[in-house]
Design a protein around this motif. Structure first.
Motif, PDB file in Angstrom:
ATOM      1  N   GLU A 175      47.219  33.394  36.444  1.00 22.60           N
ATOM      2  CA  GLU A 175      46.668  33.275  37.792  1.00 22.60           C
ATOM      3  C   GLU A 175      46.936  34.565  38.549  1.00 22.60           C
ATOM      4  N   SER A 198      45.406  29.783  51.085  1.00 23.42           N
ATOM      5  CA  SER A 198      46.861  29.762  51.187  1.00 23.42           C
ATOM      6  C   SER A 198      47.316  28.575  52.020  1.00 23.42           C
ATOM      7  N   ASN A 243      46.131  36.602  42.147  1.00 24.13           N
ATOM      8  CA  ASN A 243      45.717  36.317  43.512  1.00 24.13           C
ATOM      9  C   ASN A 243      45.420  37.568  44.322  1.00 24.13           C
ATOM     10  N   HIS A 295      51.509  29.503  44.789  1.00 27.22           N
ATOM     11  CA  HIS A 295      50.403  30.018  45.605  1.00 27.22           C
ATOM     12  C   HIS A 295      49.310  28.973  45.758  1.00 27.22           C
ATOM     13  N   ARG A 296      49.054  28.216  44.699  1.00 25.85           N
ATOM     14  CA  ARG A 296      48.029  27.173  44.725  1.00 25.85           C
ATOM     15  C   ARG A 296      48.604  25.868  44.191  1.00 25.85           C
ATOM     16  N   GLU A 341      38.716  35.506  38.195  1.00 26.74           N
ATOM     17  CA  GLU A 341      39.232  34.201  37.792  1.00 26.74           C
ATOM     18  C   GLU A 341      39.281  34.113  36.267  1.00 26.74           C
ATOM     19  N   ASP A 400      52.016  38.650  43.070  1.00 21.35           N
ATOM     20  CA  ASP A 400      50.988  37.610  43.239  1.00 21.35           C
ATOM     21  C   ASP A 400      50.317  37.225  41.921  1.00 21.35           C
TER      22      ASP A 400
END
Length: 437
Positions: free
Chosen positions: A316, A250, A318, A233-234, A324, A290
Motif C-alpha cells: 500500500e 484520511s 499513499n 492509513h486506511r 494502486e 507512507d
C-alpha cells in the motif's frame, strides 16, 4: 598523578615560561607558537567497552556472557552553553562503564584535567587511562595559555533494562467490554491512539476499553459486514456483497462519513480469498514513508481441507502520485516448516516490525504465540513473548490489539480483564546517532 588546583596553575605557568624561552631560542626560522585564552572540549569518543549479559542455557542454568561494544557507534553531544557532554543513545544494558578508555579533543590542544569521582582532587587526563563513568564526571579544559578554563560534566548513559524483556500488567477487571465472540462484533482494530470496532454496521471507537462511544455517521448501517484491519492509513473491510473494500481518504476526512472503494485482487486466484477469521495488518516500510506491506490472513471455507488457512499480500503506497497495486496470493509450500495453523478467533497485530498471531485450536486450547518477519510466509513460535499466566478465556471471547506506543493490549470479554505489555526496547526513544552542529 594527582595535584591540587594551586599546583596545577603553578605547573601551567612554569610550562608557559619554559615554552616561551624555548621558542625564543629557535630563531626566526621556526613559526611562533600562538597561545590563546580560549578553552573548551571539542570532541569526545569512547573506545571498545565490555558488555556482560546473563543468558539461560538449554539446561536451564544461567551464565554470564561477555561481548564487546564499539564505543564509536555511540555519538556524544557537546552542549557548549550548559557545558554538558552526553550520549543521547544509551549504551546497551550490561555495558561496563567503570573501566572506560576515551579520547577527548580540546581547543588549540589545551590541557584537560579530571576531577576525582569522590573528592575535589584533580588529575591530568590521559587517553591511555581507564576512567570510571559509573557516575557523571567533571572534566576541566584549560586554554593553552593556562589563563582560562571551562568545567564540563560528562555523562555516559547506559540502558537500565534488558531490551527484550516483556511483562504483562493487569490494567483492570470487570471492564465493560463488547462480547467479542458474537457475530455482530468484529475485531478490535488499532488506529493511532484509538481502537475501532464494528457493531451492527456502525463503527465505534474508544481510547478506553471500559467505554465504547458509537460512531453512527461514518457509514450507513450494513454498508460493511466485517471489519478486517488497518494499515494505519486506511481501514479494510468486507462489504454487504462480500467484496474486499478499503476506506478512501484520511481519518480527518471521516467526519462527513467514510466512503469505501473496491480493492483489486488477482482474478486467477480469487477463489482463494478467505471468508472466515479474516485479518488485515500493515507493517510500515523502513525506507519509504507512507508505504506499508499489507498481509491478509484468514480461513477459506470453500477449501476441502482442515488446514484451510490462506495468506495474501499487497504493498500500500499513499504518496500523491502512487499507483494502486493489487492483492496477490501466497501459495502454500510443502517445504515451509513454519506455516501458520488454521485457528479459531485468530488474532493478528503488527508488532516489532513483524506480525504476531495466536488463536484457539479446534480442541479449544489456546495456541502458542507465532511471529512472522517475512510478511506472513513463515510463522515460527516466538520466544520473546507469551500470554499472561492468568489469561484463561472461556470460549472465544477475547481480543488483542496494539496502540501507538507499541503496547500490546489483551482483553477477556467474559471476565472483563484487560492486560497491557510491551517489549522494553520498543518503549525507548528513537535517537538520532549523528550530530552535525
Amino acid at each position: 598523578m594527582k595535584e591540587t588546583l594551586k599546583d596545577i596553575f603553578a605547573y601551567g605557568v612554569a610550562m608557559t615560561v619554559a615554552l616561551f624561552l624555548l621558542t625564543s631560542c629557535l630563531g626566526d626560522d621556526e613559526d611562533d607558537i600562538v597561545y590563546t585564552h580560549h578553552a573548551g572540549i571539542t570532541s569526545f569518543t569512547l573506545g571498545t567497552l565490555n558488555n556482560y549479559v546473563s543468558v539461560t542455557s538449554s539446561t536451564g542454568g544461567d551464565s554470564l556472557v561477555m561481548t564487546t561494544v564499539t564505543g564509536t557507534d555511540y555519538k556524544f553531544f557537546i552542549d557548549q552553553l550548559k557545558h554538558e557532554i552526553y550520549n543521547p543513545d544509551s549504551l546497551p544494558y550490561g555495558t561496563d562503564v567503570e573501566h572506560v578508555i576515551c579520547t577527548i579533543g580540546s581547543r588549540n590542544s589545551g590541557t584537560i584535567l579530571i576531577k576525582n569521582i569522590d573528592s575535589d582532587t584533580l588529575s591530568f587526563y590521559s587517553s591511555k587511562d581507564s576512567i570510571d563513568f559509573s557516575k557523571p564526571r567533571t572534566f576541566i579544559a584549560y586554554s593553552n595559555a593556562g589563563s582560562d578554563n571551562i568545567a564540563y560534566t560528562i555523562t555516559v548513559n547506559v540502558h537500565q533494562e534488558k531490551p527484550d524483556d516483556f511483562h504483562w500488567t493487569l490494567m483492570g477487571e470487570n471492564a465493560s467490554l463488547p462480547p467479542f465472540n458474537t457475530e455482530s462484533y468484529g475485531r478490535v482494530v488499532p488506529f493511532g491512539n484509538r481502537m475501532i470496532i464494528l457493531d451492527g454496521g456502525n463503527l465505534m471507537e474508544t481510547d478506553d476499553w471500559s467505554a465504547w462511544p458509537q460512531w453512527n455517521t461514518l457509514c450507513p448501517a450494513g454498508a460493511i459486514t466485517q471489519l478486517l484491519g488497518t494499515s494505519g492509513h486506511r481501514l479494510y473491510a468486507f462489504n454487504a456483497s462480500g467484496d474486499l473494500v478499503a476506506s478512501d481518504g484520511s481519518y480527518d476526512d471521516w467526519a462527513s462519513g467514510i466512503t469505501w472503494k473496491d480493492e483489486n485482487i488477482e482474478d486467477a486466484n480469487a477463489g482463494y480469498m478467505p471468508d472466515m477469521e479474516v485479518h488485515v495488518v500493515g507493517v510500515p516500510s523502513k525506507t519509504n514513508p507512507d508505504t506499508y506491506q499489507l498481509v491478509l490472513v484468514g480461513r477459506n471455507s470453500r477449501m476441502d481441507t482442515l488446514d484451510n488457512l490462506v495468506v495474501w499480500g499487497k504493498v500500500e503506497e499513499n504518496g500523491v502520485y502512487s499507483e494502486e497495486s493489487s492483492w496477490f496470493y501466497y501459495p502454500q509450500s510443502v517445504i515451509n516448516k513454519y506455516p501458520l495453523p488454521a485457528l479459531n478467533n485468530l488474532q493478528l497485530v503488527a508488532y516489532d516490525d513483524g506480525i504476531l498471531a495466536f488463536g484457539t485450536t479446534d480442541e479449544g486450547e489456546l495456541s502458542p504465540l507465532y511471529f512472522s518477519r517475512d510478511h506472513g510466509i513463515t510463522w515460527p513460535e516466538t520466544t520473546l513473548l507469551s500470554l499472561p499466566e492468568d489469561f484463561a478465556p472461556e470460549g472465544l471471547a477475547y481480543a488483542m490489539t496494539v496502540d501507538s506506543n507499541n503496547c500490546l493490549w489483551l482483553a477477556d470479554g467474559t471476565t472483563g480483564k484487560v492486560w497491557r505489555g510491551r517489549l522494553n526496547r520498543l518503549g525507548w526513544t528513537d535517537i538520532k546517532r549523528a550530530f552535525t552542529d
